[in-house]
Enzyme design. Structure first.
Site, short mmCIF file in Angstrom:
data_model
loop_
_atom_site.label_atom_id
_atom_site.label_comp_id
_atom_site.label_asym_id
_atom_site.label_seq_id
_atom_site.Cartn_x
_atom_site.Cartn_y
_atom_site.Cartn_z
CG PHE A 198 10.78 53.28 34.66
CD1 PHE A 198 9.81 52.48 34.93
CD2 PHE A 198 10.75 54.21 33.54
CE1 PHE A 198 8.64 52.85 34.23
CE2 PHE A 198 9.69 54.48 33.02
CZ PHE A 198 8.21 54.00 33.46
CG ASN A 211 13.40 48.42 28.02
OD1 ASN A 211 14.84 48.03 28.14
ND2 ASN A 211 12.49 47.90 29.17
CB CYS A 212 10.25 52.84 30.39
SG CYS A 212 8.79 52.94 29.35
CE1 TYR A 213 6.42 46.61 34.55
CE2 TYR A 213 4.29 48.01 34.30
CZ TYR A 213 5.00 46.80 34.96
OH TYR A 213 4.19 45.93 35.70
NE ARG A 271 4.92 55.11 27.12
CZ ARG A 271 4.42 56.32 26.61
NH1 ARG A 271 5.14 57.26 25.90
NH2 ARG A 271 3.35 56.66 27.22
#
Length: 526
Positions: free
Chosen positions: A17, A466-468, A470
């Protein structure tokens, strides 16, 4: 073993990411620069004829294209930062050094072994110039390989310290010392191995191309089917940023990957027609149209007493999907309670891309309607056929609505709003405001104490990331995770548990949730 492999893939997906999410920003700036230099728009907007405005547009689009031709170093640094667990800044700096060492080591070895192609005959030789150094053309894969290697060594040795005179060689210096022979060895090894890999990649690209619409359908369907695992990024990323998504020479420079080719063609007004390879980035069709039809079907089939509640859930989710291209709030609303609908969704998503390809549409909109407007309108109808994209989208909206409504009613599926037991609670706006007012300290408007409790408590949480969309958490015991609590009390759109890895879907507000959880646990955010 299977669980370990899945965990590693999930960690890798999270790390990706860092470099991947910055690239759409470059694309938007290129699009903005293209607007400022668009001759057709200048006929209606006289200020665009100003030399300063035109020059600014040329600078923006031309300067940002440089990012696209240097993806190797961008992915190397970005992935090293994304995968490192501690001292991320030092990991990024080390990865930059390693990238430079690798380039020169490979160049020298190719020269010593008489494998270096003549500088005037690089085309078709499998070699290219990277930062002014001639090496094998590894594209974005060079950055991915080196970034992953740096992160692995960094995580193992970045906190190793020595005493006495050797103290200066500890920490990040030790990491770099260890990486020097590894990097040189990789340069030598890949000098022999990569030509074969180049052939395999080319063959795979050829197979997908020869598979035509079937290959495109599989790509579109698989990209959606992997949403529950969080690994869908690993499907589309190679097509967007490597030779799998196409190779094109534009303005004397060679670009690989559907998105890179698209952005480069945007910045070059001499391009009369966009490359067909950009179809790999047409993933926004179902986001802006199809899933909205699914939302309408779920609303119309909801029980009368639940209409207001389901409206409060679906309208924000639909708006987020249309404008920002974030689909998980919608997909997680039916993914687990009606998996047949999710399978249908994947199939229709793949078929939508096939229809676009058949009709010769090269418009893209991977991150929603805002991107769609900025990317396609400045290029005009002839290059992108964007009105046809919208017409296909409207057709897909109708197909989604009809099929979803038919299956929900025919199979009596318990989609949101059709529950009679009250197990799944849907909040109205007033319910939601009352709930979040109890936890004013949370910047994310989410009761952070409930999030931690739902994850099994403070002692059960090993790592927070965390990602975009979640919140990604590593826990000691996944059996302690309370899915119902996370969904009902923290407004989570979904919860995915894979071994010790827990993913809680919060959508675009996840960054605030992550920050609040870090503060609550007393740990420093990365």
């Amino acid at each position: 073993m299977k669980e370990k492999i899945l965990n590693q893939l999930q960690n890798f997906s999270k790390g990706m990411f860092v470099p991947v999410l910055i690239l759409p920003i470059a694309g938007l700036i290129i699009a903005f620069g293209n607007i400022l230099t668009n001759a057709r728009l200048a006929e209606y907007l006289p200020f665009l004829k100003n030399e300063m405005v035109y020059g600014l547009g040329k600078m923006l689009s031309g300067s940002l294209v440089s990012i696209l031709v240097n993806l190797g170093i961008i992915f190397c640094v970005g992935l090293a930062v994304g995968l490192s667990k501690k001292k991320k800044a030092e990991a990024g700096f080390t990865s930059l050094l390693v990238f430079l060492v690798f380039l020169n080591a490979m160049n020298i070895f190719l020269n010593l072994t008489n494998k270096l192609a003549p500088a005037d005959a690089l085309r078709g030789s499998g070699q290219t110039m990277v930062l002014g150094v001639q090496v094998l053309d590894m594209g974005v894969f060079l950055g991915i390989i080196l970034g992953a290697v740096v992160a692995y060594i960094h995580n193992r040795f970045c906190e190793k310290e020595f005493d006495g005179a050797f103290q200066i060689y500890g920490g990040s210096r030790l990491v770099f010392i260890i990486l020097i022979p590894i990097t040189v060895g990789l340069a030598i090894l890949l000098s022999y191995v990569w030509p074969s890999i180049q052939y395999l990649i080319s063959s795979l690209g050829g197979f997908i191309t020869s598979a035509g619409n079937f290959g495109l359908f599989m790509y579109g369907a698989l990209e959606r089917l992997l949403i529950p695992t969080g690994l869908h990024h690993l499907v589309y990323t190679p097509f967007l940023y490597s030779s799998l998504g196409g190779v094109a020479e534009i303005g004397g420079k060679v670009f690989e990957g559907a998105r890179n080719i698209y952005f480069a063609e945007m910045a070059d007004p001499s391009i009369a027609k966009l490359s067909a390879s950009v179809i790999w980035d047409a993933r926004g069709l179902s986001k802006m149209f199809g899933l909205i039809g699914a939302c309408l079907a779920m609303y119309h089939t909801a029980l009368p007493q639940n209409k207001n509640k389901i409206k409060a859930l679906l309208i924000p989710a639909a708006v987020t999907s249309i404008l920002a291209g974030v689909t998980e709030p919608i997909e997680f609303s039916f993914m687990f309670i009606a998996p047949i609908l999710f399978a249908i969704h994947a199939v229709l998503s793949g078929l939508g891309m096939v229809v676009l390809n058949i009709l010769g549409v090269t418009a893209i909109g991977p991150n929603g309607f805002i991107d769609f407007l900025l990317y396609n309108l400045p290029l005009g109808i002839e290059k992108t056929h964007w009105p046809v994209f919208i017409l296909v989208g409207i057709g897909q909206f109708i197909v989604y609505y009809v099929i979803f409504r038919f299956l929900i009613v025919k199979l009596k599926l318990k989609t949101p709003g059709r529950e009679t037991s009250g197990d799944t609670k849907l909040y109205t706006k007033s319910d939601y405001k009352e709930k979040i007012s109890k936890d004013k300290k949370s910047e994310s408007s989410i009761p952070v104490a409930m999030v931690v409790e739902g994850l099994g408590g403070n002692d059960n949480i090993l790592k927070v990331d965390n990602c975009y969309t979640r919140l990604r958490v590593v826990v000691k015991d996944s059996s302690l995770v309370n899915e119902a609590l996370l969904k009902n009390e923290t407004a989570a759109n979904g919860v995915v548990i894979k071994g010790e890895n827990v993913q809680v879907v919060y959508g675009l507000k996840v960054t605030g949730v992550r920050k609040s959880v870090d503060e609550y646990l007393g740990i420093e955010s990365n």
